[in-house]
Motif scaffolding. Structure first.
Motif: not given
Length: 170
Positions: A40, A98, A102-103, A105-106
């Protein structure tokens, strides 16, 4: 009396009839959360203008050096195959990092959405409860005698008493 095998000291020499567990010695300890936090941070840095400036400066320096430097100091001549390889390698590592960020954050967003949904449900239930309470209070207040109602009732009673009372002196 038989000997207790648990009380006898074990020898530190390796036994040939017990296989070694190589997995523990060769596989490093992997902390998925630490790696996720690192990815991250990297993904956050890759999305900044600072990274673009650094990357652009590096590429411009690379190209200028390999065009104008003396022959013996050039390490990647035109068509800059090594630069292309370096950029491809950077992109091949950046994309999964990235995606991992994103995973993560999801997953955090999903937890936050569930919390928000729970709070919304509780808030909606509280609002419905308060609306029912307000309606019951309005109904109860509608049944309570108000000051104006009492005055009108007292005036009508006085008027009625005045009509029924004899006209004599008081």
């Amino acid at each position: 009396m038989p000997r207790d095998d648990r009380s006898t000291p074990r020898t530190t020499t390796a036994r040939l009839d017990i296989p070694k567990d190589w997995r523990r010695t060769f596989v490093p300890v992997y902390d998925a959360d630490a790696f996720g936090r690192l990815s991250e941070r990297i993904a956050r840095f890759l999305g900044t203008g600072q990274f673009l400036v650094y990357m652009t400066a590096t590429i411009v320096f690379w190209v200028v050096w390999n065009i104008f430097a003396p022959e013996g100091l050039r390490f990647d001549t035109y068509p800059f195959i090594f630069l292309t390889l370096a950029l491809s390698l950077q992109a091949s590592y950046a994309a999964p990092l990235i995606l991992l960020a994103q995973n993560r954050q999801e997953a955090r967003d999903r937890v936050q959405y569930e919390r928000d949904r729970d709070i919304d449900t509780r808030t909606r239930a509280d609002m419905e409860f308060l609306a029912r309470e307000m309606a019951s209070l309005r109904m109860a207040v509608g049944e309570v005698a108000t000051r104006d109602f009492l005055r009108s009732e007292l005036k009508s009673l006085l008027a009625e008493l005045d009509r029924e009372a004899p006209l004599g002196p008081r």
